[in-house]
Design a protein around this motif. Structure first.
Motif, PDB file in Angstrom:
ATOM      1  N   SER A  75       0.825  -1.199   0.000  1.00  0.00           N
ATOM      2  CA  SER A  75       0.000   0.000   0.000  1.00  0.00           C
ATOM      3  C   SER A  75       0.866   1.258   0.000  1.00  0.00           C
ATOM      4  O   SER A  75       0.592   2.220  -0.734  1.00  0.00           O
ATOM      5  CB  SER A  75      -0.918  -0.013   1.221  1.00  0.00           C
ATOM      6  N   LYS A  76       1.918   1.272   0.826  1.00  0.00           N
ATOM      7  CA  LYS A  76       2.827   2.426   0.879  1.00  0.00           C
ATOM      8  C   LYS A  76       3.532   2.620  -0.463  1.00  0.00           C
ATOM      9  O   LYS A  76       3.635   3.737  -0.978  1.00  0.00           O
ATOM     10  CB  LYS A  76       3.876   2.240   1.969  1.00  0.00           C
ATOM     11  N   LYS A  77       4.025   1.523  -1.053  1.00  0.00           N
ATOM     12  CA  LYS A  77       4.738   1.592  -2.331  1.00  0.00           C
ATOM     13  C   LYS A  77       3.830   2.147  -3.427  1.00  0.00           C
ATOM     14  O   LYS A  77       4.244   3.007  -4.211  1.00  0.00           O
ATOM     15  CB  LYS A  77       5.242   0.194  -2.712  1.00  0.00           C
ATOM     16  N   ARG A  78       2.595   1.720  -3.455  1.00  0.00           N
ATOM     17  CA  ARG A  78       1.673   2.194  -4.476  1.00  0.00           C
ATOM     18  C   ARG A  78       1.380   3.684  -4.291  1.00  0.00           C
ATOM     19  O   ARG A  78       1.331   4.435  -5.266  1.00  0.00           O
ATOM     20  CB  ARG A  78       0.371   1.397  -4.412  1.00  0.00           C
ATOM     21  N   ALA A  79       1.200   4.115  -3.043  1.00  0.00           N
ATOM     22  CA  ALA A  79       0.929   5.522  -2.780  1.00  0.00           C
ATOM     23  C   ALA A  79       2.098   6.397  -3.235  1.00  0.00           C
ATOM     24  O   ALA A  79       1.905   7.456  -3.846  1.00  0.00           O
ATOM     25  CB  ALA A  79       0.644   5.741  -1.299  1.00  0.00           C
ATOM     26  N   ILE A  80       3.338   5.971  -2.957  1.00  0.00           N
ATOM     27  CA  ILE A  80       4.521   6.730  -3.366  1.00  0.00           C
ATOM     28  C   ILE A  80       4.632   6.775  -4.890  1.00  0.00           C
ATOM     29  O   ILE A  80       4.883   7.825  -5.477  1.00  0.00           O
ATOM     30  CB  ILE A  80       5.797   6.141  -2.726  1.00  0.00           C
ATOM     31  N   GLU A  81       4.418   5.625  -5.557  1.00  0.00           N
ATOM     32  CA  GLU A  81       4.488   5.589  -7.016  1.00  0.00           C
ATOM     33  C   GLU A  81       3.441   6.498  -7.643  1.00  0.00           C
ATOM     34  O   GLU A  81       3.719   7.204  -8.617  1.00  0.00           O
ATOM     35  CB  GLU A  81       4.313   4.158  -7.521  1.00  0.00           C
ATOM     36  N   GLU A  82       2.249   6.509  -7.099  1.00  0.00           N
ATOM     37  CA  GLU A  82       1.193   7.361  -7.646  1.00  0.00           C
ATOM     38  C   GLU A  82       1.517   8.835  -7.418  1.00  0.00           C
ATOM     39  O   GLU A  82       1.258   9.677  -8.282  1.00  0.00           O
ATOM     40  CB  GLU A  82      -0.160   7.013  -7.021  1.00  0.00           C
ATOM     41  N   ALA A  83       2.077   9.149  -6.241  1.00  0.00           N
ATOM     42  CA  ALA A  83       2.422  10.535  -5.943  1.00  0.00           C
ATOM     43  C   ALA A  83       3.500  11.037  -6.899  1.00  0.00           C
ATOM     44  O   ALA A  83       3.381  12.132  -7.473  1.00  0.00           O
ATOM     45  CB  ALA A  83       2.872  10.671  -4.496  1.00  0.00           C
ATOM     46  N   PHE A  84       4.576  10.270  -7.072  1.00  0.00           N
ATOM     47  CA  PHE A  84       5.655  10.694  -7.962  1.00  0.00           C
ATOM     48  C   PHE A  84       5.293  10.567  -9.428  1.00  0.00           C
ATOM     49  O   PHE A  84       5.815  11.289 -10.269  1.00  0.00           O
ATOM     50  CB  PHE A  84       6.947   9.912  -7.650  1.00  0.00           C
ATOM     51  N   GLY A  85       4.380   9.671  -9.744  1.00  0.00           N
ATOM     52  CA  GLY A  85       3.959   9.516 -11.125  1.00  0.00           C
ATOM     53  C   GLY A  85       3.091  10.668 -11.595  1.00  0.00           C
ATOM     54  O   GLY A  85       2.939  10.904 -12.787  1.00  0.00           O
ATOM     55  N   SER A  86       2.543  11.421 -10.679  1.00  0.00           N
ATOM     56  CA  SER A  86       1.672  12.518 -11.071  1.00  0.00           C
ATOM     57  C   SER A  86       2.427  13.857 -11.175  1.00  0.00           C
ATOM     58  O   SER A  86       1.827  14.867 -11.513  1.00  0.00           O
ATOM     59  CB  SER A  86       0.525  12.661 -10.073  1.00  0.00           C
ATOM     60  N   ILE A  87       3.728  13.852 -10.879  1.00  0.00           N
ATOM     61  CA  ILE A  87       4.515  15.073 -10.962  1.00  0.00           C
ATOM     62  C   ILE A  87       4.937  15.274 -12.407  1.00  0.00           C
ATOM     63  O   ILE A  87       5.531  14.397 -13.036  1.00  0.00           O
ATOM     64  CB  ILE A  87       5.756  15.003 -10.044  1.00  0.00           C
ATOM     65  N   TRP A  88       4.666  16.463 -12.942  1.00  0.00           N
ATOM     66  CA  TRP A  88       5.041  16.800 -14.313  1.00  0.00           C
ATOM     67  C   TRP A  88       6.188  17.789 -14.289  1.00  0.00           C
ATOM     68  O   TRP A  88       6.160  18.767 -13.567  1.00  0.00           O
ATOM     69  CB  TRP A  88       3.864  17.423 -15.046  1.00  0.00           C
ATOM     70  N   LEU A  89       7.207  17.548 -15.034  1.00  0.00           N
ATOM     71  CA  LEU A  89       8.342  18.463 -15.119  1.00  0.00           C
ATOM     72  C   LEU A  89       8.370  19.213 -16.404  1.00  0.00           C
ATOM     73  O   LEU A  89       8.014  18.907 -17.436  1.00  0.00           O
ATOM     74  CB  LEU A  89       9.663  17.711 -14.938  1.00  0.00           C
TER      75      LEU A  89
END
Length: 187
Positions: free
Chosen positions: A173-187
């Motif tokens: 659950s923690k890993k998925r939350a982190i991946e979703e958080a960083f996956g939504s960052i646009w540079l």
């Protein structure tokens, strides 16, 4: 037996339910398998014609006549079905059969105990219906501890074990939350 519905699927289901509640004979009610199959075929043909709207007044008259002539048998078969459902429900909940002082099952359960320890639904008059079937298996345990209640620790453990049994873990659950958080960052 007029059934009106805007959805054809719902209309068909309503007709089939109604037909099954009226034409509820079982294989045991017939002297041969051939006669039972003929009965089923006739019922299915009437059901199909009602669904398709073919000769509806004639079929409804036939159904009314059958209901009138077989009212007692229809009610007995409905009672048998209700008793079997109640017994299956009690068995699925892991409840032991309720017996009275004679060793017969409680009338609320609608069952009686045969001489071989088999349970059979009762028919009108309270007489047991003979059966050649073996008793149905009963699930072990009801999910409660031996005292009839669960404490908070036991409930927490069960929730944790249930999640793990389904493949869930806190790390996942923690890993998925982190991946979703960083996956939504646009540079």
């Amino acid at each position: 037996m007029v059934v009106s519905s805007t959805n054809p699927h719902n209309r068909e289901m309503a007709i089939r339910r109604k037909m099954a509640s009226i034409f509820n004979k079982r294989e045991d009610d017939f002297p041969s398998l051939r006669e039972y199959n003929d009965y089923l075929e006739e019922v299915e043909e009437m059901t199909f014609n009602l669904i398709e709207g073919v000769d509806v007044p004639t079929i409804e008259a036939k159904i009314a006549k059958y209901q009138e002539e077989n009212a007692e048998q229809i009610m007995i078969n409905r009672a048998k079905k209700a008793e079997e459902f109640a017994a299956a429900l009690a068995a699925s909940k892991g409840l032991p059969p309720q017996t009275d002082s004679d060793g017969a099952l409680n009338s609320q359960a609608g069952l009686s105990v045969g001489t071989q320890g088999q349970y059979a639904p009762t028919v009108a008059g309270g007489q047991p219906r003979p059966t050649g079937m073996a008793p149905q298996p009963v699930p072990l345990g009801t999910g409660l501890d031996i005292h009839g209640y669960d404490d908070e620790e036991m409930m927490r453990l069960r929730a944790e074990r249930g999640g793990r049994a389904g493949g869930w873990s806190i790390e996942l659950s923690k890993k998925r939350a982190i991946e979703e958080a960083f996956g939504s960052i646009w540079l």
